[in-house]
Design a protein around this motif. Sequence first.
Motif, PDB file in Angstrom:
ATOM      1  N   CYS A 147       0.828  -1.216   0.000  1.00  0.00           N
ATOM      2  CA  CYS A 147       0.000   0.000   0.000  1.00  0.00           C
ATOM      3  C   CYS A 147       0.859   1.263   0.000  1.00  0.00           C
ATOM      4  N   CYS A 148       2.104   1.172   0.441  1.00  0.00           N
ATOM      5  CA  CYS A 148       2.989   2.332   0.492  1.00  0.00           C
ATOM      6  C   CYS A 148       3.684   2.626  -0.833  1.00  0.00           C
ATOM      7  N   CYS A 149       3.410   1.841  -1.853  1.00  0.00           N
ATOM      8  CA  CYS A 149       3.966   2.089  -3.197  1.00  0.00           C
ATOM      9  C   CYS A 149       3.034   3.057  -3.930  1.00  0.00           C
ATOM     10  N   TYR A 150       2.863   4.241  -3.349  1.00  0.00           N
ATOM     11  CA  TYR A 150       1.952   5.274  -3.846  1.00  0.00           C
ATOM     12  C   TYR A 150       0.513   4.785  -3.923  1.00  0.00           C
ATOM     13  N   GLY A 151       0.214   3.631  -3.344  1.00  0.00           N
ATOM     14  CA  GLY A 151      -1.130   3.107  -3.299  1.00  0.00           C
ATOM     15  C   GLY A 151      -1.541   2.295  -4.501  1.00  0.00           C
ATOM     16  N   SER A 156      -4.434   1.523   0.728  1.00  0.00           N
ATOM     17  CA  SER A 156      -3.849   1.979  -0.533  1.00  0.00           C
ATOM     18  C   SER A 156      -4.570   3.206  -1.076  1.00  0.00           C
ATOM     19  N   VAL A 157      -5.893   3.204  -0.996  1.00  0.00           N
ATOM     20  CA  VAL A 157      -6.658   4.374  -1.459  1.00  0.00           C
ATOM     21  C   VAL A 157      -6.310   5.584  -0.593  1.00  0.00           C
ATOM     22  N   LEU A 158      -6.239   5.400   0.717  1.00  0.00           N
ATOM     23  CA  LEU A 158      -5.874   6.509   1.603  1.00  0.00           C
ATOM     24  C   LEU A 158      -4.471   7.022   1.298  1.00  0.00           C
ATOM     25  N   TYR A 159      -3.537   6.099   1.062  1.00  0.00           N
ATOM     26  CA  TYR A 159      -2.164   6.499   0.751  1.00  0.00           C
ATOM     27  C   TYR A 159      -2.114   7.248  -0.580  1.00  0.00           C
ATOM     28  N   LEU A 160      -2.866   6.750  -1.565  1.00  0.00           N
ATOM     29  CA  LEU A 160      -2.910   7.419  -2.873  1.00  0.00           C
ATOM     30  C   LEU A 160      -3.497   8.820  -2.730  1.00  0.00           C
ATOM     31  N   LEU A 161      -4.577   8.965  -1.975  1.00  0.00           N
ATOM     32  CA  LEU A 161      -5.177  10.285  -1.760  1.00  0.00           C
ATOM     33  C   LEU A 161      -4.209  11.218  -1.039  1.00  0.00           C
ATOM     34  N   ALA A 162      -3.491  10.696  -0.044  1.00  0.00           N
ATOM     35  CA  ALA A 162      -2.504  11.512   0.670  1.00  0.00           C
ATOM     36  C   ALA A 162      -1.379  11.949  -0.265  1.00  0.00           C
ATOM     37  N   VAL A 202      -1.589  12.306  -3.603  1.00  0.00           N
ATOM     38  CA  VAL A 202      -2.144  13.309  -4.521  1.00  0.00           C
ATOM     39  C   VAL A 202      -2.269  14.653  -3.814  1.00  0.00           C
ATOM     40  N   TRP A 203      -2.743  14.635  -2.561  1.00  0.00           N
ATOM     41  CA  TRP A 203      -2.848  15.869  -1.785  1.00  0.00           C
ATOM     42  C   TRP A 203      -1.475  16.512  -1.600  1.00  0.00           C
ATOM     43  N   ALA A 204      -0.477  15.715  -1.239  1.00  0.00           N
ATOM     44  CA  ALA A 204       0.876  16.248  -1.003  1.00  0.00           C
ATOM     45  C   ALA A 204       1.455  16.846  -2.281  1.00  0.00           C
ATOM     46  N   SER A 211      -0.274  18.032  -4.878  1.00  0.00           N
ATOM     47  CA  SER A 211      -1.019  19.245  -5.233  1.00  0.00           C
ATOM     48  C   SER A 211      -0.737  20.397  -4.271  1.00  0.00           C
ATOM     49  N   THR A 212      -0.425  20.083  -3.016  1.00  0.00           N
ATOM     50  CA  THR A 212      -0.171  21.124  -2.017  1.00  0.00           C
ATOM     51  C   THR A 212       1.270  21.621  -2.053  1.00  0.00           C
ATOM     52  N   PHE A 213       2.218  20.714  -2.117  1.00  0.00           N
ATOM     53  CA  PHE A 213       3.634  21.091  -2.009  1.00  0.00           C
ATOM     54  C   PHE A 213       4.384  21.023  -3.329  1.00  0.00           C
ATOM     55  N   GLY A 214       3.875  20.290  -4.305  1.00  0.00           N
ATOM     56  CA  GLY A 214       4.545  20.149  -5.596  1.00  0.00           C
ATOM     57  C   GLY A 214       5.463  18.945  -5.626  1.00  0.00           C
ATOM     58  N   TRP A 215       5.615  18.385  -6.805  1.00  0.00           N
ATOM     59  CA  TRP A 215       6.452  17.191  -6.980  1.00  0.00           C
ATOM     60  C   TRP A 215       7.906  17.476  -6.651  1.00  0.00           C
ATOM     61  N   GLU A 216       8.382  18.677  -7.011  1.00  0.00           N
ATOM     62  CA  GLU A 216       9.784  19.033  -6.755  1.00  0.00           C
ATOM     63  C   GLU A 216      10.071  18.996  -5.260  1.00  0.00           C
ATOM     64  N   ALA A 217       9.129  19.488  -4.456  1.00  0.00           N
ATOM     65  CA  ALA A 217       9.333  19.525  -3.002  1.00  0.00           C
ATOM     66  C   ALA A 217       9.398  18.124  -2.415  1.00  0.00           C
ATOM     67  N   LEU A 218       8.645  17.202  -2.991  1.00  0.00           N
ATOM     68  CA  LEU A 218       8.687  15.835  -2.479  1.00  0.00           C
ATOM     69  C   LEU A 218      10.011  15.158  -2.803  1.00  0.00           C
ATOM     70  N   GLN A 219      10.735  15.681  -3.776  1.00  0.00           N
ATOM     71  CA  GLN A 219      12.037  15.144  -4.143  1.00  0.00           C
ATOM     72  C   GLN A 219      13.175  15.780  -3.341  1.00  0.00           C
ATOM     73  N   ASP A 220      12.921  16.955  -2.758  1.00  0.00           N
ATOM     74  CA  ASP A 220      13.962  17.730  -2.072  1.00  0.00           C
ATOM     75  C   ASP A 220      13.521  18.009  -0.631  1.00  0.00           C
ATOM     76  N   GLN A 221      14.211  17.416   0.331  1.00  0.00           N
ATOM     77  CA  GLN A 221      13.825  17.508   1.740  1.00  0.00           C
ATOM     78  C   GLN A 221      13.777  18.949   2.241  1.00  0.00           C
TER      79      GLN A 221
END
Length: 116
Positions: free
Chosen positions: A27-31, A79-85, A87-89, A91-101
């Motif tokens: 489930c932690c594989c992006y859901g 898995s659905v909850l993880y996928l929604l989280a 997608v939220w992350a 949309s809120t922080f951007g893909w670049e931010a998830l790649q850079d701590q």
Amino acid sequence: MDHNQTQEQLKNSTLILVLGILSIVTCCCYGVIGIVLGIVTIILAQKATAIYAENPDMYTGFQNVKTGKILAIIGLVLSVLYLLATVWAISTFGWEALQDQELLQQRMQEWAEQNQ
């Protein structure tokens, strides 16, 4: 049950149990993987349940099917909850931010300040 009649293992009962477990583990594989495994497991469990219901005295392994189906439902929900989280992350922080701590921490601080 007739003593001369031998019971056979319900088809896919062990596979259903294993896939149910894997749906939770993945489930932690992006859901996505957990969702796929959960759906496949539920479909297989429904088919096995229908076969078992026709002649329950003929089969063993139905407990694996029931347990696998329950695990698949849990895995599907997680898995659905993880996928929604995720997608939220994104949309809120951007893909670049998830790649850079550091960028993620900065955007999380900005988000927290905006939502106080």
